[in-house]
Enzyme design. Structure first.
Site, PDB file in Angstrom:
ATOM      1  N   ASP A   1       0.830  -1.209   0.000  1.00 18.05           N
ATOM      2  CA  ASP A   1       0.000   0.000   0.000  1.00 18.05           C
ATOM      3  C   ASP A   1       0.858   1.250   0.000  1.00 18.05           C
ATOM      4  O   ASP A   1       0.570   2.219  -0.681  1.00 18.05           O
ATOM      5  CB  ASP A   1      -0.942  -0.008   1.217  1.00 18.05           C
ATOM      6  CG  ASP A   1      -0.185  -0.109   2.534  1.00 18.05           C
ATOM      7  OD1 ASP A   1       0.957  -0.606   2.541  1.00 18.05           O
ATOM      8  OD2 ASP A   1      -0.731   0.303   3.574  1.00 18.05           O
TER       9      ASP A   1
ATOM     10  N   ARG B   1       4.707   3.671   6.066  1.00 13.73           N
ATOM     11  CA  ARG B   1       3.957   3.344   7.276  1.00 13.73           C
ATOM     12  C   ARG B   1       3.703   1.844   7.417  1.00 13.73           C
ATOM     13  O   ARG B   1       4.028   1.239   8.416  1.00 13.73           O
ATOM     14  CB  ARG B   1       2.628   4.108   7.228  1.00 13.73           C
ATOM     15  CG  ARG B   1       1.739   3.906   8.418  1.00 13.73           C
ATOM     16  CD  ARG B   1       0.413   4.609   8.175  1.00 13.73           C
ATOM     17  NE  ARG B   1      -0.390   3.963   7.144  1.00 13.73           N
ATOM     18  CZ  ARG B   1      -1.178   4.616   6.285  1.00 13.73           C
ATOM     19  NH1 ARG B   1      -1.253   5.930   6.317  1.00 13.73           N
ATOM     20  NH2 ARG B   1      -1.873   3.955   5.390  1.00 13.73           N
ATOM     21  N   GLU B   2       3.123   1.229   6.384  1.00 13.02           N
ATOM     22  CA  GLU B   2       2.659  -0.151   6.530  1.00 13.02           C
ATOM     23  C   GLU B   2       3.425  -1.146   5.679  1.00 13.02           C
ATOM     24  O   GLU B   2       3.699  -2.240   6.109  1.00 13.02           O
ATOM     25  CB  GLU B   2       1.168  -0.230   6.191  1.00 13.02           C
ATOM     26  CG  GLU B   2       0.337   0.675   7.053  1.00 13.02           C
ATOM     27  CD  GLU B   2      -1.151   0.475   6.856  1.00 13.02           C
ATOM     28  OE1 GLU B   2      -1.591  -0.665   6.707  1.00 13.02           O
ATOM     29  OE2 GLU B   2      -1.869   1.494   6.865  1.00 13.02           O
TER      30      GLU B   2
ATOM     31  N   ASP C   1      -5.736  -2.625  -2.672  1.00 15.36           N
ATOM     32  CA  ASP C   1      -4.927  -1.618  -3.353  1.00 15.36           C
ATOM     33  C   ASP C   1      -4.478  -2.135  -4.721  1.00 15.36           C
ATOM     34  O   ASP C   1      -4.542  -1.423  -5.718  1.00 15.36           O
ATOM     35  CB  ASP C   1      -3.717  -1.212  -2.487  1.00 15.36           C
ATOM     36  CG  ASP C   1      -4.138  -0.587  -1.168  1.00 15.36           C
ATOM     37  OD1 ASP C   1      -5.051  -1.133  -0.515  1.00 15.36           O
ATOM     38  OD2 ASP C   1      -3.576   0.442  -0.782  1.00 15.36           O
TER      39      ASP C   1
ATOM     40  N   TRP D   1     -11.463  -5.845  -1.519  1.00  9.40           N
ATOM     41  CA  TRP D   1     -10.127  -6.279  -1.095  1.00  9.40           C
ATOM     42  C   TRP D   1     -10.003  -7.779  -1.404  1.00  9.40           C
ATOM     43  O   TRP D   1      -9.196  -8.187  -2.239  1.00  9.40           O
ATOM     44  CB  TRP D   1      -9.921  -5.980   0.395  1.00  9.40           C
ATOM     45  CG  TRP D   1      -9.357  -4.604   0.622  1.00  9.40           C
ATOM     46  CD1 TRP D   1      -8.077  -4.296   0.954  1.00  9.40           C
ATOM     47  CD2 TRP D   1     -10.051  -3.342   0.499  1.00  9.40           C
ATOM     48  NE1 TRP D   1      -7.923  -2.929   1.032  1.00  9.40           N
ATOM     49  CE2 TRP D   1      -9.118  -2.324   0.759  1.00  9.40           C
ATOM     50  CE3 TRP D   1     -11.343  -2.974   0.173  1.00  9.40           C
ATOM     51  CZ2 TRP D   1      -9.449  -0.967   0.713  1.00  9.40           C
ATOM     52  CZ3 TRP D   1     -11.679  -1.618   0.127  1.00  9.40           C
ATOM     53  CH2 TRP D   1     -10.738  -0.651   0.391  1.00  9.40           C
TER      54      TRP D   1
ATOM     55  N   GLU E   1      -2.123   8.986  -0.848  1.00  8.92           N
ATOM     56  CA  GLU E   1      -3.134   8.068  -0.314  1.00  8.92           C
ATOM     57  C   GLU E   1      -4.520   8.715  -0.329  1.00  8.92           C
ATOM     58  O   GLU E   1      -5.523   8.076  -0.614  1.00  8.92           O
ATOM     59  CB  GLU E   1      -2.761   7.742   1.141  1.00  8.92           C
ATOM     60  CG  GLU E   1      -3.789   6.952   1.901  1.00  8.92           C
ATOM     61  CD  GLU E   1      -3.316   6.582   3.295  1.00  8.92           C
ATOM     62  OE1 GLU E   1      -2.414   7.264   3.824  1.00  8.92           O
ATOM     63  OE2 GLU E   1      -3.824   5.595   3.848  1.00  8.92           O
TER      64      GLU E   1
ATOM     65  N   HIS F   1       0.935   6.252  -2.250  1.00  6.72           N
ATOM     66  CA  HIS F   1      -0.062   5.182  -2.296  1.00  6.72           C
ATOM     67  C   HIS F   1      -0.559   5.134  -3.742  1.00  6.72           C
ATOM     68  O   HIS F   1      -1.078   6.133  -4.226  1.00  6.72           O
ATOM     69  CB  HIS F   1      -1.253   5.587  -1.432  1.00  6.72           C
ATOM     70  CG  HIS F   1      -1.439   4.807  -0.187  1.00  6.72           C
ATOM     71  ND1 HIS F   1      -0.613   4.908   0.890  1.00  6.72           N
ATOM     72  CD2 HIS F   1      -2.413   3.929   0.182  1.00  6.72           C
ATOM     73  CE1 HIS F   1      -1.067   4.136   1.863  1.00  6.72           C
ATOM     74  NE2 HIS F   1      -2.156   3.511   1.444  1.00  6.72           N
TER      75      HIS F   1
END
Ligand code: BGC
Length: 910
Positions: free
Chosen positions: A477, A481-482, A489, A547, A783, A801
């Site tokens: 993504d 951060r992640e 995504d 998703w 994002e 993103h």
């Protein structure tokens, strides 16, 4: 090669040229034909040691795209030669000869043992999403007390002859770097990449023939936490798959006298030591002390005095699988610009948001400790701004100088998402250079796009940068951060991704992880590889519409782009299980909104047909959903939106499964799923579409999805379209779509007589829009539609993103005008937008059949379109109110303002 020449090019085995790591005993071959011709047949011969293994003989159907090997299963770790010639409507080509080798094809080929160096287990840190929201996640311990050092493992190998062929197969629990006789094997980074480690662990194959010699040799591996033991995901939880590092390798050596030996990592004693690293974590960063560490530790003859003994174990080899596709590499170097220097601080700007790290060249006294902090954005005063939410926010690399005249440092086992770097130190130092090292999966670009509008060009560049930054071993993504494999995504971005780069193997590998992660009940997790301690209670976010549907949409897109039928075959069972799961879940329960209500039998039956329950992300990050608050009753909207969105995806996934079954020739399943899709559609129409064509949840995103997925009864479509247009217009000609509906927004308008509105939305420069970030100086896709406010204030959103970059695909299809209409661009529609703001565009898409190019210009005098179609394709050119048939080869169209129109296409081949 001239465009007319009858030759083959791009000859591949399993989509790679002369690969040494073919992972299948039944590989697929590919080639493209030059010259404006059509293939009518081919012959393919595979040989081993000069002996034919398989001869297809003359096959009288066109080949070139994924021609399957049809001989006896190929052997492991073996070299093959293959040759092919092709019959065309213009004659026969000469033989084209290429090579390939197989890797270890069976886990039983592994004789080596795991090497487990002496180490402290990784400190377990587990945080929940709630702790992130409450800002209570994260440790107060200093990094050096929380994080573990990378470990060097070495082993001597004695060879008793002249080496003529040597392959090294290697993997690790943790990430690794391999060294043979003092030389790094390759430029691969973060090996062996990120997998669903509990079920699949990749190993890589290297040709080490030139690195080994008769006598003493040394094999070394540096192991670091990586994804295996380090901090991962938004919660920054550690030790998700293991808390010990281990490595495994196996050498296969052929001597000149014909002897062949296999040496495994467990065959000889090994020893380990800490190098110069104090710690290294993929997310948090690393600290390297250049004064520590030992030179030459991986040269033959090095005496590992004081090194630790290494244990061995043999479990877990059965999940070793060959790595397929492109590795992670350094893909570019960017010079930095000094923004500010003062008070012991350098602030540097790469002028581009990247995933990667900073390489510094410094002069400093011994013991100078230089810290490099990273961020994607500065605040309105031009100061360093931490935009990362959660415990991964402090991403700092630290270098302790040795005191050499000049020292160069680039971190080894970490990377960051950043544009700006702030360097500080405990003593003054001189910075000679600082370069941004761009890192990511080294994918081949397959398209070019340039238009007359610089903002559109910059937007396209931003999409490419976000793809580079997030196609990092897995599709992620965001790279700061992640860095997690959020399935939604990729689902929304896959068409753009597959146009911009050859993502086949990369995505197919990830799909293997998706299948491995599928729950027993058929559900598909929202993050793959699933992070065990994401701490999202299973009944809350186990699966989500848009998703989990990646399991259907993504292979379907790969099929559209690459005509790769194996991807459909491989994923069909998982797709079916997913839509069956939706179907069963639908039957089991009613949406929360309707529970306890007095529903009519038909309402009850309808709702039990559609999967419209459970926790949903709905049309994630649509601007209006961000303004909803629980207090204002706003939570109702997302919940109802979740219902409609989930039902819509259920219907479309089911319809796609029917189409996949059709392609695979599974007619019974095709009719079963298409009947089911029709029933779900009818239920949606009855429960969510009002008699005036409005949708119960009156949001732009719901209309877009319902229209794109063909869920509105034919007679109500005009009213639904009119309502969508009205919603956009009353919103000030602003979009209000999130992750899931944005990919379809402009196409829905375009295909339903609203081209100008689509253009108005696309060319808007105030938020929410695609060009707003460009006008704000963005260098990647954000994002959030408004990740930086108009006054320059940054938010805590990620600046990298790719999801909203999905419109790039629309630019190729609707502005440049190259749209596939058959799988793998077997048929193509060329239809540039000659009535919009662009006055020219040019671009190329490299397809499995060869490049398709289009260039067009228009001014007051003249409109001119020209291009080229590759062999084995057919197309139409739609311009100036005409539709003309196109053949392989060049085509052009000229229209003068005085009214002459001339279309020319390559003549039909004789
Ligand atoms: C990620 C997204 C992801 C989402 C789920 C976020 O935190 O960054 O891109 O898809 O969660 O809604």
């Amino acid at each position: 090669m001239t465009p007319d020449e009858l030759v083959l090019f791009d000859l591949t085995v399993e989509h790679a040229c002369d690969p040494i790591d073919v992972a299948s005993d039944q590989p697929r071959f590919g080639w493209k034909l030059g010259g404006a011709a059509h293939q009518t047949g081919y012959q393919l011969v595979v040989e081993c040691n000069g002996q034919p293994v398989w001869d297809s003989e003359q096959v009288r159907v066109p080949g070139g795209v994924d021609v399957e090997y049809g001989g006896p299963p190929l052997a492991s770790d073996t070299d093959y030669v293959w040759r092919t010639r092709v019959w065309t409507d213009r004659g026969v080509t000469s033989w084209h000869v290429r090579t390939f080798s197989t890797t270890l094809l069976h886990s039983s080929d592994w004789q080596a043992a795991w090497l487990v160096p002496a180490q402290l287990p990784t400190l377990k840190e587990h945080y929940s999403i709630q702790q992130i929201i409450d800002h209570t996640a994260g440790s107060d311990l200093p990094a050096a007390d929380r994080l573990r050092p990378p470990l060097q493992v070495r082993q001597d190998v004695t060879l008793t002859g002249e080496v003529t062929r040597a392959r090294l197969f290697a993997s690790s629990q943790g990430i690794n770097r391999l060294i043979v006789n003092g030389e790094e094997l390759d430029d691969r980074l973060f090996e062996p990449g990120f997998d669903t480690y509990a079920k699949r662990l990749s190993f890589s194959t290297f040709d080490v023939t030139s690195l080994l010699s008769e006598g003493d040799n040394a094999v070394g591996m540096i192991l670091a936490d990586g994804w295996w033991a380090g901090r991962v995901g938004i919660t920054g939880s550690s030790a998700q798959w293991g808390d010990h590092l281990a490595g495994i390798w196996q050498l296969s050596v052929t001597y000149r006298d014909g002897r062949r030996i296999v040496v495994g990592s467990g065959d000889r004693p090994a020893s380990s030591a800490r190098g110069g690293w104090d710690y290294s974590d993929l997310y948090i960063g690393e600290r390297y002390d250049a004064r520590a560490g030992t030179d030459g530790w991986c040269l033959p003859g090095f005496a590992p005095v004081g090194w630790d003994r290494v244990d061995t174990r043999t479990d877990g080899r059965e999940i070793l699988i060959p790595f397929t596709g492109e590795p992670v590499r350094r893909t570019a170097t960017l010079r930095s610009r000094l923004v500010r220097q003062g008070a012991g601080e350098y602030l540097l700007d790469l002028e581009q948001v990247i995933a990667g790290r900073l390489r510094i060249t410094v002069r400093a006294a011994e013991g100078t400790c230089i810290s490099i902090a990273h961020t994607e954005v500065l605040d309105t005063d031009g100061k360093f701004f931490e935009n990362i939410l959660g415990p991964n926010k402090d991403q700092v690399d630290i270098y302790i100088c040795r005191g050499d005249e000049v020292e160069v440092y680039e971190p080894s086992f970490t990377f960051h998402g950043f544009r700006y770097a702030r360097l500080t130190a405990n003593h003054p130092f001189e910075l000679d250079a600082a370069d941004g090292i761009v890192i990511g999966t080294d994918l081949r670009p397959t398209a070019e796009l340039r238009t007359s509008d610089g903002r559109v060009n910059r937007f396209h560049e931003n999409v490419l940068w976000s793809q580079r930054g997030n196609f990092f071993s897995i599709p992620t993504d965001c790279p700061q951060r992640e860095r997690a494999g959020w399935t939604g995504d990729l689902q929304v971005f896959i068409d753009t991704a597959a146009t911009n780069m050859d993502v086949r193997q990369f995505v197919e590998r990830w799909m293997a992880n998706v299948r491995a992660e599928q729950f027993d009940d058929g559900g598909i997790p929202v993050v793959v590889p699933a992070i065990p301690a994401m701490d999202v209670p299973k009944n809350v976010i186990q699966t989500a519409a848009g998703w989990s549907d990646a399991v259907v949409f993504v292979p379907w897109s790969l099929w559209q782009h690459y005509a790769d039928i194996r991807v459909l075959e491989q994923n069909f069972a998982a797709m079916r299980r997913w839509v069956d799961f939706q179907f069963e879940e639908a039957e089991r329960q009613l949406p929360e909104r309707l529970q306890g209500r007095n529903l009519s039998p038909s309402q009850d039956a309808n709702h039990r047909l559609m999967w419209n329950t459970g926790w949903q992300f709905a049309d994630w990050l649509s601007p209006s959903s961000l303004n909803q608050t629980e207090d204002a009753g706003g939570a109702v909207k997302p919940r109802l939106e979740g219902e409609v969105v989930a039902a819509a995806f259920h219907a479309h996934s089911t319809a796609l499964v029917a189409e996949v079954a059709e392609v695979l020739g599974r007619t019974e399943e095709a009719s079963q799923y298409s009947c089911r899709a029709a029933r779900i559609r009818r239920a949606i129409a009855e429960e969510y579409v009002l008699p005036n064509g409005q949708i119960l949840l009156d949001s732009q995103g719901c209309y877009v999805l319902a229209l794109a997925f063909d869920l509105i009864p034919e007679h109500l479509r005009p009213a639904s379209i009119a309502r969508l247009v009205e919603l956009i217009q009353t919103n000030g000609v602003r979009l209000d779509t999130g992750f899931l509906s944005t990919p379809y927004l402009l196409d829905v308008l375009w295909n339903n007589g609203e081209k100008q509105l689509a253009r108005d939305l696309f060319w808007r420069t105030s938020p929410p829009s695609w060009l707003y970030p460009v006008t704000m100086g963005a260098t990647t896709v954000w994002e959030n539609w408004e990740a930086v406010r108009a006054d320059g204030t940054p938010t805590l959103s990620s600046m990298n993103h790719y999801a909203f970059g999905c419109v790039d695909d629309w630019i190729y299809r609707r502005q440049l005008g190259i749209a596939p209409t058959g799988p793998g661009y077997s048929t193509i529609r060329i239809e540039p937008d000659l009535s919009g703001p662009l006055t020219s565009a040019r671009g190329t898409i490299e397809t499995v059949r060869g490049p398709i190019s289009v260039t067009w210009t228009r001014d007051e005098e003249e409109t001119f379109v020209e291009g080229h179609l590759p062999a084995d394709t057919a197309g139409v050119l739609v311009v100036g109110g005409h539709t003309s048939q196109l053949l392989p080869g060049p085509f052009s169209y000229r229209e003068r303002s005085r009214g002459t129109k001339v279309v020319s296409s390559a003549p039909a081949s004789p």
